[in-house]
Design a protein around this motif. Structure first.
Motif, mmCIF file in Angstrom:
data_model
loop_
_atom_site.group_PDB
_atom_site.id
_atom_site.type_symbol
_atom_site.label_atom_id
_atom_site.label_comp_id
_atom_site.label_asym_id
_atom_site.label_seq_id
_atom_site.Cartn_x
_atom_site.Cartn_y
_atom_site.Cartn_z
ATOM 1 N N PRO A 105 1.126 -1.137 -0.072
ATOM 2 C CA PRO A 105 -0.417 -0.339 -0.080
ATOM 3 C C PRO A 105 0.891 0.995 -0.214
ATOM 4 O O PRO A 105 2.189 1.222 0.465
ATOM 5 N N ALA A 106 -0.066 1.909 -0.282
ATOM 6 C CA ALA A 106 0.944 3.425 -0.750
ATOM 7 C C ALA A 106 1.179 4.135 0.819
ATOM 8 O O ALA A 106 1.663 4.795 1.147
ATOM 9 N N ALA A 107 -0.117 4.507 1.672
ATOM 10 C CA ALA A 107 -0.297 3.986 3.086
ATOM 11 C C ALA A 107 -0.999 3.279 3.891
ATOM 12 O O ALA A 107 -2.232 3.212 3.480
ATOM 13 N N ILE A 108 -0.775 3.380 5.622
ATOM 14 C CA ILE A 108 -2.034 3.412 6.481
ATOM 15 C C ILE A 108 -2.236 3.666 7.161
ATOM 16 O O ILE A 108 -1.004 4.132 7.746
ATOM 17 N N GLU A 109 -3.088 4.403 7.901
ATOM 18 C CA GLU A 109 -3.699 4.764 8.727
ATOM 19 C C GLU A 109 -4.155 4.053 9.867
ATOM 20 O O GLU A 109 -4.915 2.947 10.055
ATOM 21 N N ILE A 110 -2.833 4.042 11.164
ATOM 22 C CA ILE A 110 -3.143 3.406 12.388
ATOM 23 C C ILE A 110 -4.059 4.004 13.990
ATOM 24 O O ILE A 110 -3.345 5.005 13.566
ATOM 25 N N ILE A 111 -5.367 3.274 13.901
ATOM 26 C CA ILE A 111 -5.693 3.914 14.623
ATOM 27 C C ILE A 111 -5.596 2.599 16.358
ATOM 28 O O ILE A 111 -6.460 2.384 16.085
ATOM 29 N N PRO A 120 -8.002 7.757 21.401
ATOM 30 C CA PRO A 120 -7.178 7.350 23.056
ATOM 31 C C PRO A 120 -6.225 7.481 22.669
ATOM 32 O O PRO A 120 -5.890 8.055 23.508
ATOM 33 N N PHE A 121 -5.210 7.249 21.508
ATOM 34 C CA PHE A 121 -3.629 6.995 21.092
ATOM 35 C C PHE A 121 -3.308 8.024 19.874
ATOM 36 O O PHE A 121 -2.562 7.549 19.715
ATOM 37 N N GLY A 122 -4.944 8.806 19.402
ATOM 38 C CA GLY A 122 -4.051 9.402 18.751
ATOM 39 C C GLY A 122 -4.215 8.339 16.888
ATOM 40 O O GLY A 122 -5.091 7.702 16.750
ATOM 41 N N SER A 123 -3.183 8.820 15.881
ATOM 42 C CA SER A 123 -2.953 7.906 14.815
ATOM 43 C C SER A 123 -2.386 8.184 13.767
ATOM 44 O O SER A 123 -1.681 9.005 14.570
ATOM 45 N N TYR A 124 -1.276 7.178 13.775
ATOM 46 C CA TYR A 124 -0.557 7.091 12.871
ATOM 47 C C TYR A 124 -0.611 6.755 11.391
ATOM 48 O O TYR A 124 -1.420 5.830 11.150
ATOM 49 N N THR A 125 0.318 7.783 10.607
ATOM 50 C CA THR A 125 -0.238 7.430 8.893
ATOM 51 C C THR A 125 1.269 7.037 8.463
ATOM 52 O O THR A 125 2.477 7.160 8.701
ATOM 53 N N ALA A 126 1.224 5.204 8.147
ATOM 54 C CA ALA A 126 2.852 5.304 8.129
ATOM 55 C C ALA A 126 2.861 4.768 6.116
ATOM 56 O O ALA A 126 2.329 4.317 5.426
#
Length: 288
Positions: A105-111, A120-126
């Motif tokens: 994938p081009a990117a994955i957002e992790i929540i 509760p812990f924000g999110s991260y775009t990998a």
């Protein structure tokens, strides 16, 4: 291959939402013959429970994954934190060459611990090769071999310690038919939903590479942790399958067992990622 019929669908978590019907199929192999399609399914009434406290372990370590493919389409999945800066998921979440998606994938957002609008812990775009590494076994990347459908996403930063992390069940403790009849739980997110769900039920067949059960789930749960009564991860949710003989097939859901090969892949990638993150080294796309 046994004289039974063995059908598998890699339901990429975007499959029923972001692409035309049928476009989500991968060509999977059982070692001898290509597999046909079947989707993860519910069995009768949907008796899954909504998780209310997703900010608390172990639920906080379950992650909603929002996938952007190279061709611009999108998908969804589930993953789980099992180390300081790593999560595990299905291999087909991290590498999907079907339907023009381009593989990685081009990117994955992790929540982590997603609960509706609450993060509760924000999110991260990998973004692989920039701030993260997406690793799948070579057999999955080359052949989409269903026996190796698992992978690791490593970030260049740590998840919040408060999110917690799952512990992997050691393969020696769960070998053979040790899990036959065991009650397991699946924690994950349906496609189109940010509500974490808990499903529980017994293992009906403990096979060499996977566990078969009639624990009801739906697409979007690919990569969800399958845990025992002590919340140790013993499998990673992958597919729906249809298995039988004599013209009669029964539906099941299937999770990739943490065999010695899978366990070692996950632990080695975890240790490598932690070392690179602490040393400030590059996180590049990786194979097993």
């Amino acid at each position: 291959m046994r004289k039974s019929l063995f059908f598998v669908l890699a339901v990429l978590t975007s499959g029923l939402l972001a692409v035309p019907a049928g476009a989500s199929q991968l060509t999977l192999w059982d070692g001898n013959a290509p597999a046909a399609a079947a989707a993860p399914t519910l069995f009768g009434q949907d008796d899954r429970q909504a998780v209310e406290e997703t900010s608390l372990p172990p639920y906080s370590a379950v992650c909603k994954l929002l996938i952007t493919y190279q061709n611009g389409t999108s998908g969804e999945g589930t993953g789980f934190i099992y180390g300081e800066n790593v999560l595990a998921t299905a291999g087909h979440v991290l590498y999907d060459p079907s339907a023009g998606r381009g593989g990685t994938p081009a990117a994955i957002e992790i929540i982590p611990g997603a609960d509706g609008e609450n993060r509760p812990f924000g999110s991260y775009t990998a973004v692989p090769g920039e701030n993260s590494r997406f690793s799948v076994p070579a057999r999955w990347r080359a052949q989409q071999d269903w026996r190796y459908d698992y992978g690791v996403l490593a970030l260049d930063q740590a998840f919040p310690p408060e999110a917690g992390a799952f512990e992997l069940g050691h393969y020696e403790d769960y070998a053979g038919d040790a899990l036959q009849g065991a009650t397991l739980s699946i924690l994950g997110y349906d496609a189109g939903s940010l509500r974490q769900l808990l499903a529980t039920g017994p293992v009906e067949q403990a096979r060499r590479f996977d566990l078969l059960y009639q624990i009801g789930i739906l697409p979007g749960q690919s990569g969800a942790p399958v845990v025992d009564k002590d919340n140790l991860v013993v499998a990673i949710q992958n597919y729906g399958v249809s298995l039988g003989s004599g013209g009669r097939c029964l539906p099941w859901n299937s999770g990739a067992r943490l065999t010695k090969t899978a366990y070692c892949f996950l632990t080695e990638r975890r240790d490598e990622a932690l070392a690179l993150q602490r040393e400030g080294g590059p996180l590049e796309e990786g194979n097993g």
